[in-house]
Design a protein around this motif. Sequence first.
Motif, PDB file in Angstrom:
ATOM      1  N   GLU A  56      36.505   1.167 -37.624  1.00  0.00           N
ATOM      2  CA  GLU A  56      35.065   1.235 -37.879  1.00  0.00           C
ATOM      3  C   GLU A  56      34.662   2.432 -38.738  1.00  0.00           C
ATOM      4  N   ILE A  57      35.502   3.437 -38.818  1.00  0.00           N
ATOM      5  CA  ILE A  57      35.164   4.657 -39.550  1.00  0.00           C
ATOM      6  C   ILE A  57      34.850   4.354 -41.008  1.00  0.00           C
ATOM      7  N   GLU A  58      35.636   3.524 -41.651  1.00  0.00           N
ATOM      8  CA  GLU A  58      35.432   3.246 -43.082  1.00  0.00           C
ATOM      9  C   GLU A  58      34.107   2.538 -43.329  1.00  0.00           C
ATOM     10  N   ALA A  59      33.741   1.579 -42.469  1.00  0.00           N
ATOM     11  CA  ALA A  59      32.469   0.871 -42.638  1.00  0.00           C
ATOM     12  C   ALA A  59      31.291   1.811 -42.437  1.00  0.00           C
ATOM     13  N   VAL A  60      31.373   2.649 -41.416  1.00  0.00           N
ATOM     14  CA  VAL A  60      30.283   3.592 -41.142  1.00  0.00           C
ATOM     15  C   VAL A  60      30.202   4.631 -42.255  1.00  0.00           C
ATOM     16  N   ARG A  61      31.351   5.061 -42.771  1.00  0.00           N
ATOM     17  CA  ARG A  61      31.375   6.031 -43.872  1.00  0.00           C
ATOM     18  C   ARG A  61      30.666   5.469 -45.094  1.00  0.00           C
ATOM     19  N   THR A  62      30.891   4.200 -45.383  1.00  0.00           N
ATOM     20  CA  THR A  62      30.214   3.556 -46.515  1.00  0.00           C
ATOM     21  C   THR A  62      28.711   3.465 -46.279  1.00  0.00           C
ATOM     22  N   GLN A  63      28.302   3.097 -45.072  1.00  0.00           N
ATOM     23  CA  GLN A  63      26.878   2.983 -44.755  1.00  0.00           C
ATOM     24  C   GLN A  63      26.186   4.338 -44.813  1.00  0.00           C
ATOM     25  N   LEU A  64      26.809   5.368 -44.262  1.00  0.00           N
ATOM     26  CA  LEU A  64      26.215   6.700 -44.318  1.00  0.00           C
ATOM     27  C   LEU A  64      26.127   7.199 -45.754  1.00  0.00           C
ATOM     28  N   GLY A  65      27.125   6.892 -46.556  1.00  0.00           N
ATOM     29  CA  GLY A  65      27.086   7.272 -47.965  1.00  0.00           C
ATOM     30  C   GLY A  65      25.913   6.620 -48.683  1.00  0.00           C
ATOM     31  N   GLY A  66      25.632   5.355 -48.361  1.00  0.00           N
ATOM     32  CA  GLY A  66      24.484   4.669 -48.951  1.00  0.00           C
ATOM     33  C   GLY A  66      23.161   5.298 -48.541  1.00  0.00           C
ATOM     34  N   ILE A  67      23.060   5.669 -47.279  1.00  0.00           N
ATOM     35  CA  ILE A  67      21.833   6.313 -46.792  1.00  0.00           C
ATOM     36  C   ILE A  67      21.629   7.654 -47.477  1.00  0.00           C
ATOM     37  N   LEU A  68      22.692   8.438 -47.573  1.00  0.00           N
ATOM     38  CA  LEU A  68      22.584   9.732 -48.240  1.00  0.00           C
ATOM     39  C   LEU A  68      22.290   9.573 -49.727  1.00  0.00           C
ATOM     40  N   GLY A  69      22.758   8.474 -50.325  1.00  0.00           N
ATOM     41  CA  GLY A  69      22.430   8.187 -51.730  1.00  0.00           C
ATOM     42  C   GLY A  69      20.931   7.966 -51.915  1.00  0.00           C
ATOM     43  N   TRP A  70      20.310   7.245 -50.988  1.00  0.00           N
ATOM     44  CA  TRP A  70      18.861   7.035 -51.057  1.00  0.00           C
ATOM     45  C   TRP A  70      18.112   8.351 -50.905  1.00  0.00           C
ATOM     46  N   ILE A  71      18.599   9.220 -50.044  1.00  0.00           N
ATOM     47  CA  ILE A  71      17.961  10.522 -49.871  1.00  0.00           C
ATOM     48  C   ILE A  71      18.073  11.346 -51.147  1.00  0.00           C
ATOM     49  N   GLU A  72      19.214  11.267 -51.829  1.00  0.00           N
ATOM     50  CA  GLU A  72      19.370  11.978 -53.096  1.00  0.00           C
ATOM     51  C   GLU A  72      18.383  11.456 -54.140  1.00  0.00           C
ATOM     52  N   ILE A  73      18.106  10.160 -54.131  1.00  0.00           N
ATOM     53  CA  ILE A  73      17.113   9.598 -55.059  1.00  0.00           C
ATOM     54  C   ILE A  73      15.732  10.173 -54.757  1.00  0.00           C
ATOM     55  N   LEU A  74      15.399  10.319 -53.470  1.00  0.00           N
ATOM     56  CA  LEU A  74      14.101  10.888 -53.106  1.00  0.00           C
ATOM     57  C   LEU A  74      13.982  12.347 -53.535  1.00  0.00           C
ATOM     58  N   ASP A  75      15.108  13.052 -53.598  1.00  0.00           N
ATOM     59  CA  ASP A  75      15.070  14.445 -54.054  1.00  0.00           C
ATOM     60  C   ASP A  75      14.634  14.561 -55.512  1.00  0.00           C
ATOM     61  N   GLU A  76      14.756  13.495 -56.282  1.00  0.00           N
ATOM     62  CA  GLU A  76      14.396  13.527 -57.697  1.00  0.00           C
ATOM     63  C   GLU A  76      12.885  13.402 -57.921  1.00  0.00           C
ATOM     64  N   VAL A  77      12.132  13.032 -56.901  1.00  0.00           N
ATOM     65  CA  VAL A  77      10.691  12.845 -57.037  1.00  0.00           C
ATOM     66  C   VAL A  77      10.015  14.200 -57.218  1.00  0.00           C
ATOM     67  N   ASN A  78       9.141  14.295 -58.219  1.00  0.00           N
ATOM     68  CA  ASN A  78       8.421  15.538 -58.488  1.00  0.00           C
ATOM     69  C   ASN A  78       7.225  15.623 -57.540  1.00  0.00           C
ATOM     70  N   VAL A  79       7.267  16.600 -56.655  1.00  0.00           N
ATOM     71  CA  VAL A  79       6.179  16.794 -55.701  1.00  0.00           C
ATOM     72  C   VAL A  79       5.456  18.109 -55.968  1.00  0.00           C
ATOM     73  N   GLU A  80       5.596  18.637 -57.158  1.00  0.00           N
ATOM     74  CA  GLU A  80       4.943  19.891 -57.531  1.00  0.00           C
ATOM     75  C   GLU A  80       3.429  19.720 -57.464  1.00  0.00           C
ATOM     76  N   GLY A  81       2.763  20.560 -56.708  1.00  0.00           N
ATOM     77  CA  GLY A  81       1.310  20.523 -56.596  1.00  0.00           C
ATOM     78  C   GLY A  81       0.776  19.511 -55.598  1.00  0.00           C
TER      79      GLY A  81
END
Length: 96
Positions: free
Chosen positions: A23-48
Amino acid sequence: MSLDPATTRRIAKLARIGLDDQEIEAVRTQLGGILGWIEILDEVNVEGVPPMVGTAVNTALAPRVDAVTDGNCQDKVLSNAPDREGPFFTVPKVVE
C-alpha cells in the motif's frame, strides 16, 4: 512533489494509518498528488489581499422570529411508540 517511501511511512505512522508494503506506493502517489495541488496554490498572488480571519465573528447574525413552526403534533409522534402511557413513551426498566 515526490515523497520517498520512508517519508510516506512516517506520515502514515503520524496519522495512525497502518499500511503494509504493497500500500505504500499507492499512498505515496496520492500524497504526491495532494502536495502538487498545494504547490499550485502557492503560485497564487495574494499580495494586498487581507486575511479573512475573524470576519465571521464580526458579522451580526440575522434575527428571526422565535415561533413554533413544526410543533403541536404529539399524537403523530406518539403513534410510533410501541407502548405509551398518556402523553409519554413507556420503555422497559434498564437499571436495577
